[in-house]
Design an enzyme around this catalytic site. Structure first.
Site, PDB file in Angstrom:
ATOM      1  N   PHE A  28       0.666  -1.186  -0.053  1.00 23.60           N
ATOM      2  CA  PHE A  28      -0.214  -0.030  -0.015  1.00 23.60           C
ATOM      3  C   PHE A  28       0.797   1.338  -0.042  1.00 23.60           C
ATOM      4  O   PHE A  28       1.727   1.107   0.767  1.00 23.60           O
ATOM      5  CB  PHE A  28      -0.950  -0.105   1.398  1.00 23.60           C
ATOM      6  CG  PHE A  28      -2.011  -0.984   1.361  1.00 23.60           C
ATOM      7  CD1 PHE A  28      -3.096  -1.138   0.239  1.00 23.60           C
ATOM      8  CD2 PHE A  28      -1.738  -2.263   2.161  1.00 23.60           C
ATOM      9  CE1 PHE A  28      -3.942  -2.161   0.170  1.00 23.60           C
ATOM     10  CE2 PHE A  28      -2.749  -2.994   2.078  1.00 23.60           C
ATOM     11  CZ  PHE A  28      -3.781  -3.136   1.301  1.00 23.60           C
ATOM     12  N   ARG A  50      -4.793  15.917   4.080  1.00 22.34           N
ATOM     13  CA  ARG A  50      -5.310  14.548   4.291  1.00 22.34           C
ATOM     14  C   ARG A  50      -4.284  13.349   4.004  1.00 22.34           C
ATOM     15  O   ARG A  50      -3.387  13.639   3.065  1.00 22.34           O
ATOM     16  CB  ARG A  50      -6.375  14.567   3.265  1.00 22.34           C
ATOM     17  CG  ARG A  50      -7.744  15.331   3.745  1.00 22.34           C
ATOM     18  CD  ARG A  50      -8.399  14.785   4.880  1.00 22.34           C
ATOM     19  NE  ARG A  50      -9.615  15.701   4.984  1.00 22.34           N
ATOM     20  CZ  ARG A  50      -9.506  16.602   5.985  1.00 22.34           C
ATOM     21  NH1 ARG A  50      -8.501  16.988   6.572  1.00 22.34           N
ATOM     22  NH2 ARG A  50     -10.716  17.472   5.982  1.00 22.34           N
ATOM     23  N   GLU A  51      -4.492  12.055   4.457  1.00 21.54           N
ATOM     24  CA  GLU A  51      -3.646  11.070   3.796  1.00 21.54           C
ATOM     25  C   GLU A  51      -4.487  10.365   2.898  1.00 21.54           C
ATOM     26  O   GLU A  51      -5.625   9.796   3.026  1.00 21.54           O
ATOM     27  CB  GLU A  51      -3.424  10.123   5.298  1.00 21.54           C
ATOM     28  CG  GLU A  51      -2.340  10.901   5.953  1.00 21.54           C
ATOM     29  CD  GLU A  51      -2.159  10.148   7.309  1.00 21.54           C
ATOM     30  OE1 GLU A  51      -2.831   9.342   7.677  1.00 21.54           O
ATOM     31  OE2 GLU A  51      -0.923  10.597   7.773  1.00 21.54           O
ATOM     32  N   ARG A  78      -9.144 -12.651   5.363  1.00 23.50           N
ATOM     33  CA  ARG A  78      -8.978 -11.299   5.156  1.00 23.50           C
ATOM     34  C   ARG A  78      -8.627 -10.946   6.598  1.00 23.50           C
ATOM     35  O   ARG A  78      -9.370 -10.418   7.405  1.00 23.50           O
ATOM     36  CB  ARG A  78     -10.271 -10.498   4.729  1.00 23.50           C
ATOM     37  CG  ARG A  78     -10.596 -11.091   3.337  1.00 23.50           C
ATOM     38  CD  ARG A  78      -9.746 -10.604   2.335  1.00 23.50           C
ATOM     39  NE  ARG A  78     -10.132 -10.514   1.003  1.00 23.50           N
ATOM     40  CZ  ARG A  78      -9.349 -10.466  -0.136  1.00 23.50           C
ATOM     41  NH1 ARG A  78      -8.119 -10.446  -0.121  1.00 23.50           N
ATOM     42  NH2 ARG A  78      -9.895 -10.585  -1.353  1.00 23.50           N
ATOM     43  N   GLU A 116      -9.189 -18.138  -9.376  1.00 18.12           N
ATOM     44  CA  GLU A 116      -9.833 -17.967  -7.943  1.00 18.12           C
ATOM     45  C   GLU A 116     -10.983 -19.177  -7.907  1.00 18.12           C
ATOM     46  O   GLU A 116     -11.482 -19.683  -6.877  1.00 18.12           O
ATOM     47  CB  GLU A 116     -10.406 -16.847  -7.692  1.00 18.12           C
ATOM     48  CG  GLU A 116      -9.367 -15.846  -7.543  1.00 18.12           C
ATOM     49  CD  GLU A 116      -9.744 -14.398  -6.641  1.00 18.12           C
ATOM     50  OE1 GLU A 116     -10.920 -14.280  -6.355  1.00 18.12           O
ATOM     51  OE2 GLU A 116      -8.947 -13.923  -6.277  1.00 18.12           O
ATOM     52  N   SER A 133     -13.299   3.687  -0.905  1.00 20.74           N
ATOM     53  CA  SER A 133     -13.344   4.404   0.287  1.00 20.74           C
ATOM     54  C   SER A 133     -12.936   5.725  -0.284  1.00 20.74           C
ATOM     55  O   SER A 133     -11.846   6.305  -0.629  1.00 20.74           O
ATOM     56  CB  SER A 133     -12.260   3.984   1.111  1.00 20.74           C
ATOM     57  OG  SER A 133     -12.416   4.742   2.228  1.00 20.74           O
ATOM     58  N   GLY A 135     -13.210   8.441   1.293  1.00 20.47           N
ATOM     59  CA  GLY A 135     -12.508   9.482   2.257  1.00 20.47           C
ATOM     60  C   GLY A 135     -11.106   8.993   2.248  1.00 20.47           C
ATOM     61  O   GLY A 135     -10.100   9.569   3.170  1.00 20.47           O
ATOM     62  N   GLU A 162       1.311 -16.501  -3.968  1.00 22.15           N
ATOM     63  CA  GLU A 162       0.728 -15.297  -3.190  1.00 22.15           C
ATOM     64  C   GLU A 162      -0.133 -15.691  -1.756  1.00 22.15           C
ATOM     65  O   GLU A 162      -0.732 -14.926  -1.415  1.00 22.15           O
ATOM     66  CB  GLU A 162      -0.430 -14.583  -4.108  1.00 22.15           C
ATOM     67  CG  GLU A 162       0.416 -14.196  -5.350  1.00 22.15           C
ATOM     68  CD  GLU A 162      -0.575 -13.295  -6.407  1.00 22.15           C
ATOM     69  OE1 GLU A 162      -1.708 -13.363  -6.007  1.00 22.15           O
ATOM     70  OE2 GLU A 162       0.147 -13.147  -7.515  1.00 22.15           O
ATOM     71  N   GLU A 164      -2.393 -17.603  -1.508  1.00 24.88           N
ATOM     72  CA  GLU A 164      -3.848 -17.518  -1.547  1.00 24.88           C
ATOM     73  C   GLU A 164      -4.399 -19.092  -1.120  1.00 24.88           C
ATOM     74  O   GLU A 164      -4.095 -19.976  -1.673  1.00 24.88           O
ATOM     75  CB  GLU A 164      -4.201 -17.311  -3.126  1.00 24.88           C
ATOM     76  CG  GLU A 164      -4.107 -15.619  -3.256  1.00 24.88           C
ATOM     77  CD  GLU A 164      -4.636 -15.315  -4.664  1.00 24.88           C
ATOM     78  OE1 GLU A 164      -5.016 -14.292  -4.939  1.00 24.88           O
ATOM     79  OE2 GLU A 164      -4.725 -16.253  -5.509  1.00 24.88           O
TER      80      GLU A 164
END
Length: 211
Positions: A28, A50-51, A78, A116, A133, A135, A162, A164
């Site tokens: 991220f 803002r971030e 998750r 998947e 999102s 915001g 990965e 998964e």
């Protein structure tokens, strides 16, 4: 003082980016953004900080077999849910991130359906797209309905390097609607896809029976 609100008044031209600093650059990416923007009362908000989480866009697909009147969902862990739920395993639609800039969305959808769920999609119908999102993140999610055969579908899938571990399973359309009505779904992409599907599924059944 009462503000006069006019929807749709502003555009990007009404924002001035004064600084953008990369605060974190891992999987991220987090930017610290300083900006000015016009206000609804005619004034200006100065030096707003803002971030913003910078994320690639993503795709999601609800796999549906109109002949069998079944859909396919997946279940996987998750870890962000760990502290806020009884179980971090959750039901979802097939989805994936668009890793390459300019990558064809429909190609990514078909690839993720194979990775998947082991399913080949016959027809893709765009549903909706939204910001996950507003915001906090730049990510947009593009949703599709995937018409396919779910005969013999189901099993455990995922890309091993990965880490998964994905369980794909089929269920009758009405069973899926029960998950909605019983508030057993906890993520936006699955909720939005199934709500859209509940309003539109009949036309795809009619097309199948007509052929």
């Amino acid at each position: 003082m009462k503000r006069v609100v006019k929807k749709g008044t502003f555009t990007n031209k009404d924002v001035t980016i004064k600084a953008c600093e990369r605060a974190y650059n891992g999987f991220f990416k987090l930017d610290k953004v300083t900006f000015d923007h016009k206000r609804f009362d005619g004034g200006i908000n100065h030096d707003v900080v803002r971030e913003v989480v910078q994320r690639q866009d993503a795709v999601g697909v609800l796999l549906y077999d109109p002949k069998r009147d079944e859909i396919l969902l997946i279940e996987q862990i998750r870890i962000p849910l760990y502290e806020k739920s009884e179980s971090p395993w959750t039901y979802e639609i097939v989805a994936g991130i668009m890793d390459q800039e300019g990558e064809d969305r429909e190609a990514v959808v078909r690839r993720e359906a194979l990775e998947e769920a082991g399913v080949t999609i016959d027809q893709l119908i765009p549903m909706h797209h939204y910001f996950s999102s507003t915001g906090g993140s730049t990510e947009q999610l593009f949703l599709y309905l995937g018409i396919c055969s779910l005969e013999n579908a189901g099993g455990v899938f995922g890309v091993e390097n990965e880490h998964e571990d994905i369980r794909a399973f089929t269920l009758a359309r009405e069973e899926a609607f029960q998950l909605l009505d019983q508030n057993r779904l906890d993520n936006a992409s699955t909720l939005i896809a199934l709500l859209w599907f509940r309003q539109n599924y009949q036309k795809f059944q009619e097309e199948t029976h007509a052929n």
